[in-house]
Scaffold this motif. Structure first.
Motif, mmCIF file in Angstrom:
data_model
loop_
_atom_site.group_PDB
_atom_site.id
_atom_site.type_symbol
_atom_site.label_atom_id
_atom_site.label_comp_id
_atom_site.label_asym_id
_atom_site.label_seq_id
_atom_site.Cartn_x
_atom_site.Cartn_y
_atom_site.Cartn_z
ATOM 1 N N ARG A 11 3.898 -1.661 6.190
ATOM 2 C CA ARG A 11 3.078 -0.527 5.722
ATOM 3 C C ARG A 11 1.649 -0.951 5.386
ATOM 4 O O ARG A 11 0.994 -0.386 4.516
ATOM 5 C CB ARG A 11 3.733 0.150 4.515
ATOM 6 C CG ARG A 11 5.068 0.855 4.825
ATOM 7 C CD ARG A 11 4.975 1.691 6.085
ATOM 8 N NE ARG A 11 6.044 2.644 6.248
ATOM 9 C CZ ARG A 11 7.091 2.496 7.064
ATOM 10 N NH1 ARG A 11 7.215 1.384 7.773
ATOM 11 N NH2 ARG A 11 7.998 3.429 7.187
ATOM 12 N N VAL A 25 2.317 4.067 -0.474
ATOM 13 C CA VAL A 25 3.711 3.901 -0.063
ATOM 14 C C VAL A 25 4.622 4.944 -0.693
ATOM 15 O O VAL A 25 5.689 5.249 -0.175
ATOM 16 C CB VAL A 25 4.208 2.480 -0.414
ATOM 17 C CG1 VAL A 25 5.606 2.247 0.135
ATOM 18 C CG2 VAL A 25 3.261 1.432 0.130
ATOM 19 N N LEU A 44 12.390 2.811 2.996
ATOM 20 C CA LEU A 44 11.854 2.955 4.343
ATOM 21 C C LEU A 44 12.878 3.710 5.183
ATOM 22 O O LEU A 44 14.055 3.771 4.818
ATOM 23 C CB LEU A 44 11.565 1.593 4.971
ATOM 24 C CG LEU A 44 10.467 0.741 4.341
ATOM 25 C CD1 LEU A 44 10.338 -0.580 5.098
ATOM 26 C CD2 LEU A 44 9.134 1.469 4.319
ATOM 27 N N LEU A 199 5.344 -0.757 13.447
ATOM 28 C CA LEU A 199 5.787 0.412 12.660
ATOM 29 C C LEU A 199 6.726 1.250 13.528
ATOM 30 O O LEU A 199 6.404 1.577 14.668
ATOM 31 C CB LEU A 199 4.576 1.220 12.239
ATOM 32 C CG LEU A 199 4.826 2.403 11.304
ATOM 33 C CD1 LEU A 199 5.323 1.904 9.944
ATOM 34 C CD2 LEU A 199 3.553 3.213 11.132
#
Length: 204
Positions: A11, A25, A44, A199
């Motif tokens: 991130r 985040v 996540l 990502l």
């Protein structure tokens, strides 16, 4: 929509960044504070976690982890994924075995059960990347019987990928054991961090 080349599954967080960067985040699902040091875990997608340690307004440690009872597999990736990638795939992707190969205990009550490869990063001088793997062994052995990466089970699974700055961690005696200083002639990880841990794009 294509992700920018710099997008990566940490991130965008790196040791040395201000802790204020964590605002992007979201909220952690777990946070612990002791002696001015804060450890926080963030969710996540696909039952993965982002674990961060920070103190004095600075991020010291960032790790990608996987929840213990993972059942959600992320989409295929061109890089490495915690909970999915094998030791063999990681060694090939990294281009070397790094500067250290260590045994670790996945739980304090268990005998050694996993292995860690350590790398410097060509695109982030001063940072160290640790890749930790867990794999099953013959019951007559434990992980400490294996001293070379090639002798470990090559299907051992990547369970965490950690970024540290040894110089920063050395300032905190309680955290110094989380990092080791690489030798000057170490072979760096063969790929940029954004290629190693791209990502993951969520399905539309």
């Amino acid at each position: 929509m294509a992700l920018p080349a710099s997008a990566q599954d940490f991130r965008g967080l790196l040791p040395g960044m201000p802790a204020s960067a964590l605002a992007a985040v979201g909220e952690p699902f777990r946070i612990d504070q002791e002696g001015g040091i804060t450890a926080a875990s963030y969710p996540l997608p696909f039952e993965r976690t982002l674990d961060v340690i920070y103190a004095d307004g600075t991020i010291l440690f960032v790790a990608l982890g996987v929840l213990p009872a993972t059942s959600m597999s992320p989409p295929a990736s061109s890089g490495l994924q915690v909970g999915e990638s094998s030791l063999d795939a990681a060694r090939t992707f990294a281009g070397s075995d790094g500067f250290a190969f260590d045994v670790f205990q996945s739980l304090p009550s268990l005998p050694p059960s996993g292995w860690r490869l350590s790398y410097t990063l060509p695109d982030h001088p001063g940072l160290v990347l640790y890749l930790s793997f867990y794999g099953r062994l013959d019951p007559s052995l434990d992980a400490s019987d294996i001293t070379r990466p090639g002798d470990a089970p090559q299907d051992a699974v990547l369970i965490s990928a950690t970024l540290t700055n040894p110089t920063l961690l050395a300032q905190y005696p309680n955290l110094a054991s989380l990092a080791q200083t690489p030798p000057p002639d170490t072979t760096p990880f063969a790929r940029p961090l954004s290629e190693a841990f791209p990502l993951i794009a969520l399905p539309q």
